[in-house]
Design a protein around this motif. Sequence first.
Motif, PDB file in Angstrom:
ATOM      1  N   GLN A 188      63.961  38.367  83.057  1.00 33.60           N
ATOM      2  CA  GLN A 188      64.957  38.564  84.105  1.00 33.60           C
ATOM      3  C   GLN A 188      66.005  37.478  84.069  1.00 33.60           C
ATOM      4  O   GLN A 188      65.684  36.280  83.967  1.00 33.60           O
ATOM      5  CB  GLN A 188      64.287  38.600  85.479  1.00 33.60           C
ATOM      6  CG  GLN A 188      65.214  39.038  86.604  1.00 33.60           C
ATOM      7  CD  GLN A 188      64.455  39.315  87.886  1.00 33.60           C
ATOM      8  OE1 GLN A 188      63.378  38.782  88.117  1.00 33.60           O
ATOM      9  NE2 GLN A 188      65.013  40.174  88.721  1.00 33.60           N
ATOM     10  N   GLU A 220      68.254  43.191  87.052  1.00 35.63           N
ATOM     11  CA  GLU A 220      66.903  43.702  87.248  1.00 35.63           C
ATOM     12  C   GLU A 220      65.956  43.154  86.182  1.00 35.63           C
ATOM     13  O   GLU A 220      66.367  42.784  85.082  1.00 35.63           O
ATOM     14  CB  GLU A 220      66.908  45.231  87.192  1.00 35.63           C
ATOM     15  CG  GLU A 220      67.627  45.890  88.358  1.00 35.63           C
ATOM     16  CD  GLU A 220      67.467  47.392  88.365  1.00 35.63           C
ATOM     17  OE1 GLU A 220      67.911  48.030  89.329  1.00 35.63           O
ATOM     18  OE2 GLU A 220      66.882  47.926  87.413  1.00 35.63           O
ATOM     19  N   ARG A 221      64.693  43.125  86.559  1.00 35.49           N
ATOM     20  CA  ARG A 221      63.673  42.681  85.612  1.00 35.49           C
ATOM     21  C   ARG A 221      63.543  43.723  84.493  1.00 35.49           C
ATOM     22  O   ARG A 221      63.444  44.912  84.750  1.00 35.49           O
ATOM     23  CB  ARG A 221      62.348  42.498  86.353  1.00 35.49           C
ATOM     24  CG  ARG A 221      61.341  41.671  85.621  1.00 35.49           C
ATOM     25  CD  ARG A 221      60.243  41.195  86.548  1.00 35.49           C
ATOM     26  NE  ARG A 221      60.716  40.169  87.477  1.00 35.49           N
ATOM     27  CZ  ARG A 221      59.921  39.414  88.216  1.00 35.49           C
ATOM     28  NH1 ARG A 221      58.603  39.595  88.147  1.00 35.49           N
ATOM     29  NH2 ARG A 221      60.418  38.515  89.033  1.00 35.49           N
ATOM     30  N   GLU A 222      63.535  43.242  83.256  1.00 36.79           N
ATOM     31  CA  GLU A 222      63.555  44.113  82.084  1.00 36.79           C
ATOM     32  C   GLU A 222      62.230  44.017  81.330  1.00 36.79           C
ATOM     33  O   GLU A 222      61.772  42.909  81.019  1.00 36.79           O
ATOM     34  CB  GLU A 222      64.707  43.699  81.153  1.00 36.79           C
ATOM     35  CG  GLU A 222      64.754  44.446  79.846  1.00 36.79           C
ATOM     36  CD  GLU A 222      65.711  43.819  78.843  1.00 36.79           C
ATOM     37  OE1 GLU A 222      66.081  44.500  77.868  1.00 36.79           O
ATOM     38  OE2 GLU A 222      66.077  42.635  79.011  1.00 36.79           O
ATOM     39  N   ALA A 223      61.649  45.164  81.024  1.00 38.45           N
ATOM     40  CA  ALA A 223      60.415  45.163  80.241  1.00 38.45           C
ATOM     41  C   ALA A 223      60.706  44.817  78.794  1.00 38.45           C
ATOM     42  O   ALA A 223      61.678  45.305  78.213  1.00 38.45           O
ATOM     43  CB  ALA A 223      59.753  46.524  80.336  1.00 38.45           C
ATOM     44  N   GLY A 248      55.140  54.709  82.032  1.00 37.87           N
ATOM     45  CA  GLY A 248      55.615  53.857  83.109  1.00 37.87           C
ATOM     46  C   GLY A 248      55.602  52.387  82.773  1.00 37.87           C
ATOM     47  O   GLY A 248      55.782  51.553  83.653  1.00 37.87           O
ATOM     48  N   TRP A 249      55.409  52.038  81.502  1.00 33.99           N
ATOM     49  CA  TRP A 249      55.240  50.628  81.147  1.00 33.99           C
ATOM     50  C   TRP A 249      56.473  49.794  81.419  1.00 33.99           C
ATOM     51  O   TRP A 249      56.384  48.596  81.606  1.00 33.99           O
ATOM     52  CB  TRP A 249      54.826  50.503  79.688  1.00 33.99           C
ATOM     53  CG  TRP A 249      55.949  50.644  78.703  1.00 33.99           C
ATOM     54  CD1 TRP A 249      56.453  51.798  78.182  1.00 33.99           C
ATOM     55  CD2 TRP A 249      56.700  49.581  78.114  1.00 33.99           C
ATOM     56  NE1 TRP A 249      57.469  51.518  77.318  1.00 33.99           N
ATOM     57  CE2 TRP A 249      57.643  50.174  77.244  1.00 33.99           C
ATOM     58  CE3 TRP A 249      56.666  48.197  78.233  1.00 33.99           C
ATOM     59  CZ2 TRP A 249      58.539  49.427  76.501  1.00 33.99           C
ATOM     60  CZ3 TRP A 249      57.571  47.430  77.490  1.00 33.99           C
ATOM     61  CH2 TRP A 249      58.490  48.057  76.641  1.00 33.99           C
ATOM     62  N   LYS A 250      57.633  50.420  81.476  1.00 24.19           N
ATOM     63  CA  LYS A 250      58.866  49.662  81.680  1.00 24.19           C
ATOM     64  C   LYS A 250      59.124  49.329  83.146  1.00 24.19           C
ATOM     65  O   LYS A 250      60.054  48.582  83.448  1.00 24.19           O
ATOM     66  CB  LYS A 250      60.051  50.454  81.132  1.00 24.19           C
ATOM     67  CG  LYS A 250      60.052  50.601  79.630  1.00 24.19           C
ATOM     68  CD  LYS A 250      61.311  51.318  79.174  1.00 24.19           C
ATOM     69  CE  LYS A 250      61.367  51.435  77.662  1.00 24.19           C
ATOM     70  NZ  LYS A 250      62.597  52.127  77.197  1.00 24.19           N
ATOM     71  N   TYR A 251      58.329  49.869  84.034  1.00 25.38           N
ATOM     72  CA  TYR A 251      58.610  49.694  85.453  1.00 25.38           C
ATOM     73  C   TYR A 251      57.746  48.588  86.048  1.00 25.38           C
ATOM     74  O   TYR A 251      56.517  48.632  85.973  1.00 25.38           O
ATOM     75  CB  TYR A 251      58.367  51.003  86.200  1.00 25.38           C
ATOM     76  CG  TYR A 251      59.219  52.124  85.688  1.00 25.38           C
ATOM     77  CD1 TYR A 251      58.689  53.106  84.868  1.00 25.38           C
ATOM     78  CD2 TYR A 251      60.578  52.183  85.996  1.00 25.38           C
ATOM     79  CE1 TYR A 251      59.468  54.133  84.375  1.00 25.38           C
ATOM     80  CE2 TYR A 251      61.369  53.207  85.501  1.00 25.38           C
ATOM     81  CZ  TYR A 251      60.812  54.177  84.690  1.00 25.38           C
ATOM     82  OH  TYR A 251      61.594  55.176  84.200  1.00 25.38           O
ATOM     83  N   PRO A 252      58.348  47.600  86.693  1.00 24.61           N
ATOM     84  CA  PRO A 252      57.564  46.529  87.313  1.00 24.61           C
ATOM     85  C   PRO A 252      56.511  47.050  88.283  1.00 24.61           C
ATOM     86  O   PRO A 252      55.449  46.426  88.432  1.00 24.61           O
ATOM     87  CB  PRO A 252      58.634  45.698  88.028  1.00 24.61           C
ATOM     88  CG  PRO A 252      59.879  45.918  87.226  1.00 24.61           C
ATOM     89  CD  PRO A 252      59.804  47.358  86.797  1.00 24.61           C
ATOM     90  N   SER A 253      56.780  48.180  88.932  1.00 23.61           N
ATOM     91  CA  SER A 253      55.831  48.717  89.904  1.00 23.61           C
ATOM     92  C   SER A 253      54.526  49.182  89.267  1.00 23.61           C
ATOM     93  O   SER A 253      53.544  49.436  89.975  1.00 23.61           O
ATOM     94  CB  SER A 253      56.473  49.870  90.680  1.00 23.61           C
ATOM     95  OG  SER A 253      56.874  50.902  89.802  1.00 23.61           O
ATOM     96  N   SER A 254      54.500  49.288  87.937  1.00 30.02           N
ATOM     97  CA  SER A 254      53.266  49.701  87.248  1.00 30.02           C
ATOM     98  C   SER A 254      52.252  48.571  87.156  1.00 30.02           C
ATOM     99  O   SER A 254      51.112  48.796  86.756  1.00 30.02           O
ATOM    100  CB  SER A 254      53.602  50.188  85.832  1.00 30.02           C
ATOM    101  OG  SER A 254      54.394  51.360  85.876  1.00 30.02           O
TER     102      SER A 254
END
Length: 123
Positions: A36, A41-44, A103-109
């Motif tokens: 980040q 936004e936070r980036e995977a 969903g690996w790219k989403y922080p909520s995961s």
Amino acid sequence: QVQLVESGGGSVQAGGSLRLSCVASTYTGSMAWFRQVPGKEREAVAVIYTGDGSTTYADSVKGRFTISQDNAKSTVYLQMRSLTPEDTAMYYCAASPGRVFSGWKYPSSYDSWGQGTQVTVSY
């Protein structure tokens, strides 16, 4: 929740390399690296499924970064090569108890996060 501690960040010149480490208090299903930049936004970056070692990478780091694990040490690494100033960011380790798929790219995961380690790349 899992306690995660990152280390290995620092300052490096463009073209250089760094290796980040993330030690987990309890080894868990999927472990990922995010980054980040302030105001963005936070980036995977990459994820590894500790069960079989399968990995996935963001297009921006594919071929330059490698995520790996040491099961005995409950540690996940991010080897970064050919760094550019665009890689400058705070890097975070994240963990999910299960396997994350699309969903690996989403922080909520992920339900556990480390405190971050700063990587700065300059010309």
